[in-house]
Design an enzyme around this catalytic site. Structure first.
Site, PDB file in Angstrom:
ATOM      1  N   HIS A  18      -1.467  94.924   8.959  1.00 52.90           N
ATOM      2  CA  HIS A  18      -0.489  94.491  10.226  1.00 52.90           C
ATOM      3  C   HIS A  18      -1.170  95.116  11.483  1.00 52.90           C
ATOM      4  O   HIS A  18      -1.121  94.173  12.420  1.00 52.90           O
ATOM      5  CB  HIS A  18       0.865  95.030   9.952  1.00 52.90           C
ATOM      6  CG  HIS A  18       1.966  94.938  10.962  1.00 52.90           C
ATOM      7  ND1 HIS A  18       2.758  93.721  11.104  1.00 52.90           N
ATOM      8  CD2 HIS A  18       2.303  95.448  12.225  1.00 52.90           C
ATOM      9  CE1 HIS A  18       3.496  93.857  12.125  1.00 52.90           C
ATOM     10  NE2 HIS A  18       3.116  94.859  12.758  1.00 52.90           N
ATOM     11  N   GLU A  19      -1.384  96.400  11.527  1.00 52.82           N
ATOM     12  CA  GLU A  19      -1.942  97.016  12.625  1.00 52.82           C
ATOM     13  C   GLU A  19      -3.281  96.251  13.238  1.00 52.82           C
ATOM     14  O   GLU A  19      -3.674  96.261  14.108  1.00 52.82           O
ATOM     15  CB  GLU A  19      -1.806  98.573  12.451  1.00 52.82           C
ATOM     16  CG  GLU A  19      -0.586  99.210  12.528  1.00 52.82           C
ATOM     17  CD  GLU A  19       0.551  98.665  13.583  1.00 52.82           C
ATOM     18  OE1 GLU A  19       0.119  98.452  14.756  1.00 52.82           O
ATOM     19  OE2 GLU A  19       1.766  98.854  13.315  1.00 52.82           O
ATOM     20  N   HIS A  60       3.953  90.097  16.913  1.00 52.30           N
ATOM     21  CA  HIS A  60       4.755  89.759  15.688  1.00 52.30           C
ATOM     22  C   HIS A  60       5.268  88.431  15.713  1.00 52.30           C
ATOM     23  O   HIS A  60       5.229  87.668  16.727  1.00 52.30           O
ATOM     24  CB  HIS A  60       5.723  90.671  16.121  1.00 52.30           C
ATOM     25  CG  HIS A  60       5.614  92.099  15.902  1.00 52.30           C
ATOM     26  ND1 HIS A  60       6.254  93.237  16.877  1.00 52.30           N
ATOM     27  CD2 HIS A  60       4.964  93.088  14.898  1.00 52.30           C
ATOM     28  CE1 HIS A  60       5.794  94.282  16.323  1.00 52.30           C
ATOM     29  NE2 HIS A  60       5.135  94.186  15.255  1.00 52.30           N
TER      30      HIS A  60
END
Length: 114
Positions: free
Chosen positions: A46-47, A56
């Site tokens: 995700h990061e 997002h």
């Protein structure tokens, strides 16, 4: 590890999980923090997604067509993570992806009890 590159992602152990979205305008090292509870595979992906420019999924300009965000249930201080992005300030790639690594889980940053 040392590098001779001017622009790179600086992955470090920090207090929180975060990364800037995309390359910094001025270049240079881009911090990616992996704090306590941030070292599982999904969070790291995700990061890294943020570091290469992904926002997002739940912040897409068209997100209201796909989900309901109950802002009153978001932990104090994290409301910004659920703001919708302006259509002219971001780009969507394909249809809304409910399985995206960039979509928070159902109870992520939820201040209530289950």
């Amino acid at each position: 590890r040392e590098t001779n590159e001017n622009d790179y992602v600086d992955i470090h152990k920090g207090d929180k999980c975060y990364s800037r979205v995309g390359k910094s305008f001025n270049g240079g090292p881009q911090p990616l923090s992996l704090g306590k509870g941030c070292t599982d595979f999904g969070t790291i992906l995700h990061e890294l997604g943020h570091s290469v420019g992904f926002n997002h999924e739940h912040s897409r300009s068209d997100r209201d067509e796909y989900l309901i965000v109950h802002k009153e249930n978001v932990l104090s201080g994290y409301e910004r993570d659920f703001e919708k992005l302006w259509e002219n300030k971001t780009r969507t790639i394909g249809d809304f992806d409910y399985d995206s690594i960039m979509l928070y889980g159902l109870l992520c940053l939820f201040k209530g009890s289950v």
